[in-house]
Write an enzyme that holds these catalytic residues in place. Structure first.
Site, PDB file in Angstrom:
ATOM      1  N   ASP A  42       1.063  17.752   3.706  1.00  0.00           N
ATOM      2  CA  ASP A  42       2.497  17.460   3.566  1.00  0.00           C
ATOM      3  C   ASP A  42       3.053  17.393   2.283  1.00  0.00           C
ATOM      4  O   ASP A  42       3.938  16.691   2.042  1.00  0.00           O
ATOM      5  CB  ASP A  42       2.325  15.929   4.141  1.00  0.00           C
TER       6      ASP A  42
HETATM    7  N1  LIG Z   1       5.431   6.003  -7.782  1.00  0.00           N
HETATM    8  C1  LIG Z   1       6.587   6.545  -7.642  1.00  0.00           C
HETATM    9  N2  LIG Z   1       7.676   6.278  -8.477  1.00  0.00           N
HETATM   10  C2  LIG Z   1       9.006   6.499  -8.296  1.00  0.00           C
HETATM   11  N3  LIG Z   1       9.280   7.120  -7.169  1.00  0.00           N
HETATM   12  C3  LIG Z   1       8.321   7.279  -6.207  1.00  0.00           C
HETATM   13  C4  LIG Z   1       7.033   7.029  -6.395  1.00  0.00           C
HETATM   14  N4  LIG Z   1       6.386   7.381  -5.303  1.00  0.00           N
HETATM   15  C5  LIG Z   1       7.442   8.023  -4.469  1.00  0.00           C
HETATM   16  N5  LIG Z   1       8.563   7.840  -5.133  1.00  0.00           N
HETATM   17  C6  LIG Z   1       9.683   8.637  -4.418  1.00  0.00           C
HETATM   18  O1  LIG Z   1      10.022   7.796  -3.148  1.00  0.00           O
HETATM   19  C7  LIG Z   1      10.122   8.904  -2.154  1.00  0.00           C
HETATM   20  C8  LIG Z   1       9.244   8.399  -1.004  1.00  0.00           C
HETATM   21  O2  LIG Z   1       8.042   8.142  -1.226  1.00  0.00           O
HETATM   22  P1  LIG Z   1       6.788   9.018  -0.388  1.00  0.00           P
HETATM   23  O3  LIG Z   1       6.953  10.377  -0.525  1.00  0.00           O
HETATM   24  O4  LIG Z   1       5.226   8.204  -1.172  1.00  0.00           O
HETATM   25  O5  LIG Z   1       7.015   8.478   0.916  1.00  0.00           O
HETATM   26  P2  LIG Z   1       6.812   9.162   2.330  1.00  0.00           P
HETATM   27  O6  LIG Z   1       7.405   8.293   3.362  1.00  0.00           O
HETATM   28  O7  LIG Z   1       5.385   9.079   2.590  1.00  0.00           O
HETATM   29  O8  LIG Z   1       7.129  10.421   2.071  1.00  0.00           O
HETATM   30  P3  LIG Z   1       7.119  11.572   3.483  1.00  0.00           P
HETATM   31  O9  LIG Z   1       8.334  11.581   4.006  1.00  0.00           O
HETATM   32  O10 LIG Z   1       6.991  12.851   2.425  1.00  0.00           O
HETATM   33  O11 LIG Z   1       6.040  11.297   4.260  1.00  0.00           O
HETATM   34  C9  LIG Z   1       9.398  10.151  -2.916  1.00  0.00           C
HETATM   35  O12 LIG Z   1      10.193  11.343  -2.183  1.00  0.00           O
HETATM   36  C10 LIG Z   1       9.810   9.931  -4.378  1.00  0.00           C
HETATM   37  O13 LIG Z   1      11.224  10.185  -4.541  1.00  0.00           O
END
Ligand SMILES: Nc1ncnc2c1ncn2[C@@H]1O[C@H](COP(=O)(O)OP(=O)(O)OP(=O)(O)O)[C@@H](O)[C@H]1O
Ligand SMILES: [Mg+2]
Length: 418
Positions: A300
């Site tokens: 992913d």
């Molecule tokens: N520790 C962090 N600090 C700041 N921003 C973050 C952090 N972790 C993630 N993000 C931001 O938040 C967004 C969403 O987080 P994350 O990618 O963990 O979620 P997700 O819903 O699992 O994503 P995906 O759609 O890839 O499955 C990321 O694309 C990034 O921009």
């Protein structure tokens, strides 16, 4: 005087602010055309601090303003918004004031709390989300990209502690990622993968596993009804005193819309952009993260799961810490890489020839790339098998990860052959 409240759907003009500097305006015209333009004063700075590399011309300075777009925002702004279920929950939360599927409305509603140091506020100074508890129920107005149900939350140090949504000018310091019934142990899986990355020397945010019951006052729209632990990750785009630190993901860097995050670029494009914008040494750190992605079976790592961060004066990017890393193969056995690596996506195809092709396309020295792969696999094997955090993962899920690490280690080790 009480501030004026304008519903996001009636706002016509938004100011784009980077930290405290106004850089431009987004205007919507009849027929729902959205036009973004930079302010002259910001143009005269040559485009510093940087909003996005996508706005920079190859010869330096800023590119011409993008053309007005019908019914959609320029990709940089579209990429600041939540996706899929998370977006629907946010639209329901702002029902009546935000029209479903309308990016401008949603950006207007959430613009005060976006990823990074950019804010988007009504040009007429109106408040777009009711925060006055005496008249209306306060509304959450944070925006995070991604599809998994997640909230930007504050840790309360006062009585009882607990995790709550930021209201008024409060800002979340953590991202809470809620589990999904479709993917058992997903929080524990990501928790262990982040711990592994840290153990092998990578830059990762602080994190902990918490309980659903640790949260207070979460609106019903955001309730996932799922059982299990919640992963709490410290935000790297918020400083110790709540200051904003700018970030942009690689969909933004390449001007790709969120819907194209699995196809808008290949890994060598990201590597070569890092090599130019940051440094070749940091591009090799990206290669190490790619090797980790392959050996852990993480399918992913699309364009939005890699970001640049702009520390200090905000003029030059660095590679942001690693985030959103988990082994997807336990849930999707036939999964493959999110983007192509040296022309291939299948994990098992990623032996030395593919890494050589990747190195050449990324314009990185082949021996340095191969060495980064081999060293990473070695470190993973030194740490994974007795990492304390792996015990948190449900056994069936952990077994699948273990099988993948065992299968991929010899394939990646072909990079050591002369
Ligand atoms: N520790 C962090 N600090 C700041 N921003 C973050 C952090 N972790 C993630 N993000 C931001 O938040 C967004 C969403 O987080 P994350 O990618 O963990 O979620 P997700 O819903 O699992 O994503 P995906 O759609 O890839 O499955 C990321 O694309 C990034 O921009
Ligand atoms: Mg993500």
């Amino acid at each position: 005087m009480a501030p004026v409240f304008d519903a996001p759907k009636v706002i016509q003009s938004l100011d784009v602010i980077l930290n405290t500097l106004k850089v431009g305006t987004i205007v919507r015209t009849p027929g729902d055309f959205n036009a973004f333009s930079f302010d002259q004063a910001y143009r005269e700075t040559g485009g510093f601090p940087v909003l996005s590399l996508s706005f920079r011309a190859a010869a330096g300075g800023l590119r011409k303003d993008p053309r007005p777009l019908a019914g959609t925002l320029p990709s940089f702004f579209a990429n600041l918004l939540p996706e899929e279920k998370l977006r629907e929950a946010m639209e329901r939360h702002h029902q009546g004031n935000v029209r479903p599927g309308n990016d401008f409305d949603l950006l207007a509603a959430l613009g005060a709390d976006l990823p990074g140091a950019v804010r988007v506020l009504a040009s007429n100074g109106a408040m777009v989300v009711p925060q006055d508890t005496s008249k209306n129920k306060p509304k959450a107005r944070f925006s995070l990209a991604g599809v998994q149900m997640k909230l930007s939350v504050m840790k309360n140090t006062g009585k009882g502690g607990g995790l709550t949504l930021p209201m008024d000018d409060g800002q979340g310091q953590y991202i809470a990622k809620f589990p999904s019934t479709a993917f058992p142990g997903v929080s524990e899986n990501e928790f262990a993968n982040l711990a592994l990355a840290e153990a092998i020397g990578m830059d990762v945010p602080e994190r902990e596993l918490v309980e659903n019951s640790d949260f207070d006052g979460i609106p019903e729209e955001f309730n996932t009804l799922s059982e299990g632990k919640v992963l709490l990750v410290k935000r790297f785009d918020r400083g110790a005193k709540g200051e904003r630190i700018h970030i942009e993901d690689f969909a933004q860097v390449f001007g790709a819309y969120p819907s194209r995050k699995y196809e808008g670029a290949a890994y060598h494009d990201i590597a070569s952009a890092i090599g130019i914008a940051v440094s070749p040494a940091v591009a090799l750190e990206f290669v190490r993260r790619l090797a980790l992605t392959v050996v852990t079976g993480n399918g992913d790592m699309h364009m939005k799961n890699w970001s640049l961060i702009y520390p200090g004066d905000g003029n030059k990017p660095a590679l942001a810490p690693l985030y959103d890393v988990l082994s997807t193969v336990p849930y999707i056995p036939a999964d493959a890489m999110a983007l192509s690596l040296g022309g291939e996506r299948s994990f098992k195809a990623l032996a030395a020839p593919r890494w050589k092709a990747f190195a050449n396309r990324a314009r990185l020295p082949e021996p340095a790339v191969l060495k980064a792969v081999v060293e990473t696999v070695q470190r993973v094997n030194e740490h994974w098998w007795h990492l304390p955090e792996r015990d948190a993962i449900p056994e069936k899920v952990r077994e699948r990860i273990d099988e993948h690490v065992e299968a991929l280690t010899p394939i990646l080790n072909t990079c050591a052959e002369k």
